[in-house]
Design an enzyme around this catalytic site. Structure first.
Site, PDB file in Angstrom:
ATOM      1  N   SER A 207       1.131 -12.367  10.779  1.00  0.00           N
ATOM      2  CA  SER A 207       0.986 -13.727  11.298  1.00  0.00           C
ATOM      3  C   SER A 207       2.276 -14.513  11.148  1.00  0.00           C
ATOM      4  O   SER A 207       2.448 -15.565  11.748  1.00  0.00           O
ATOM      5  CB  SER A 207      -0.140 -14.451  10.555  1.00  0.00           C
TER       6      SER A 207
ATOM      7  N   ASP B  21       0.793  -1.237   0.000  1.00  0.00           N
ATOM      8  CA  ASP B  21       0.000   0.000   0.000  1.00  0.00           C
ATOM      9  C   ASP B  21       0.823   1.284   0.000  1.00  0.00           C
ATOM     10  O   ASP B  21       0.273   2.378  -0.062  1.00  0.00           O
ATOM     11  CB  ASP B  21      -0.945   0.010   1.204  1.00  0.00           C
TER      12      ASP B  21
ATOM     13  N   HIS C 207       7.132  -7.508  -1.187  1.00  0.00           N
ATOM     14  CA  HIS C 207       6.174  -8.001  -2.187  1.00  0.00           C
ATOM     15  C   HIS C 207       5.808  -6.937  -3.219  1.00  0.00           C
ATOM     16  O   HIS C 207       4.787  -7.052  -3.891  1.00  0.00           O
ATOM     17  CB  HIS C 207       4.904  -8.509  -1.491  1.00  0.00           C
TER      18      HIS C 207
END
Length: 242
Positions: A195, A110, A125
Site C-alpha cells: 500500500s 517471512d 523490517h
C-alpha cells in the site's frame, strides 16, 4: 492516443526489465499472499480483525512485548509464523532478475525472498526466524522453540522473535543504508504488493534518481503521479508473463 491496457503495460514492464542495468524491487505483504500468508491492510487482512484486546499496531509493539509478553506471543504465533509457506512465482521471478542485476528491498518478515534463492535481499523490517533470543541473557533459540513458549526458564527471561522491527523501535541502520543504496543504484524501480503507507519504507522513493523509471504493480491503485507505469492487476498474473 488511447491509454494502454494492462496486457500492454505488462509487455512494457518486460521490456523495461530487459533493458535496465539495475532493477530494485520494493515489496510488501501482497507478494506473499499467493503463498498463503495474509496481508495487513486489505479487507480480510490482519489489521482488520477485531478478535484481540488491543489494536494490531499495539499487539506488534515493543511495549506489548515487554508489558504483556503472553499476549504478544499469542498474537505473533497465531498470525505471523507460516514456516511451511513456499515461494510463489513473484518471489522466484524476482530472485532470477535481482540475482542477475539488482536488489529486493522488502517489508516482509517471512524470508520467502531468500527461500526463493534471491541473493541480494534487504529485509527492511528484519525477519521472524533469525536471531530469536532471550532479552535477559541473549541465548538464541530456534523458531520452533519460540512457537511453543516465549519464556526462557533458566533465567525467566522473555524470548524475542527474531530481528523483526516492532512498533516503537527504530529500523536497523544497516538496512536503511543498504535500501537507500539499492534505490540510488537503480535505473528501474518496481513496487509490488504494498500500500506504500508505512514510513520510513515509503520514504525510500525520495532517494530515487530523477531519470529512474518507476513501476507499481498492485491490485489497488496507489494514486502515484502520471509518470509512474501503474499496473493494476494481480502480481501473480503479471510475473507469470515476465
Amino acid at each position: 492516443m488511447s491509454e494502454k491496457n494492462e496486457a500492454e503495460k505488462i509487455e512494457e514492464l518486460k521490456g523495461l526489465i530487459e533493458n535496465a542495468n539495475y532493477v530494485t524491487f520494493l515489496t510488501g505483504a501482497g507478494v506473499s499472499v499467493p503463498s498463503g500468508i495474509p496481508d495487513y491492510r486489505s479487507k480480510g487482512g490482519l489489521y482488520k480483525r477485531q478478535k484481540y484486546e488491543f489494536p494490531p499496531e499495539y499487539m506488534l509493539s515493543h511495549d506489548n512485548l515487554i508489558k504483556h509478553p503472553d499476549i504478544f506471543h499469542q498474537f505473533v504465533v497465531e498470525n505471523m509464523y507460516f514456516p511451511d509457506a513456499e515461494p510463489n512465482i513473484i518471489h522466484t521471478k524476482m530472485a532470477e532478475i535481482s540475482n542477475e542485476k539488482g536488489t529486493i528491498v522488502t517489508q516482509n518478515v517471512d524470508k520467502l525472498h531468500t527461500k526463493a534463492g534471491a541473493k541480494h535481499v534487504v529485509e527492511f523490517h528484519g525477519n521472524l526466524y533469525d536471531n530469536i533470543h532471550c532479552l535477559t541473557c541473549g541465548k538464541e533459540f530456534d523458531y520452533k522453540e519460540y512457537i511453543k513458549d516465549y519464556r526462557h526458564h533458566e533465567d525467566d527471561g522473555i524470548i524475542r522473535p527474531g530481528t523483526t522491527v516492532l512498533y516503537g523501535e527504530g529500523i536497523n541502520p544497516d538496512n536503511i543504508e543498504n535500501a537507500v543504496a539499492a534505490i540510488e543504484n537503480a535505473d528501474l524501480i518496481v513496487v509490488v504488493g504494498t500500500s506504500f503507507k508505512v514510513y520510513p519504507f515509503a520514504g525510500l522513493l525520495s532517494y530515487k534518481n530523477a531519470n529512474t523509471k518507476l513501476v507499481a504493480v498492485n491490485k489497488e491503485n496507489l494514486d502515484l503521479d502520471s509518470s509512474v507505469l501503474a499496473i493494476t492487476d494481480d502480481a501473480t498474473n503479471v510475473f507469470e508473463k515476465l
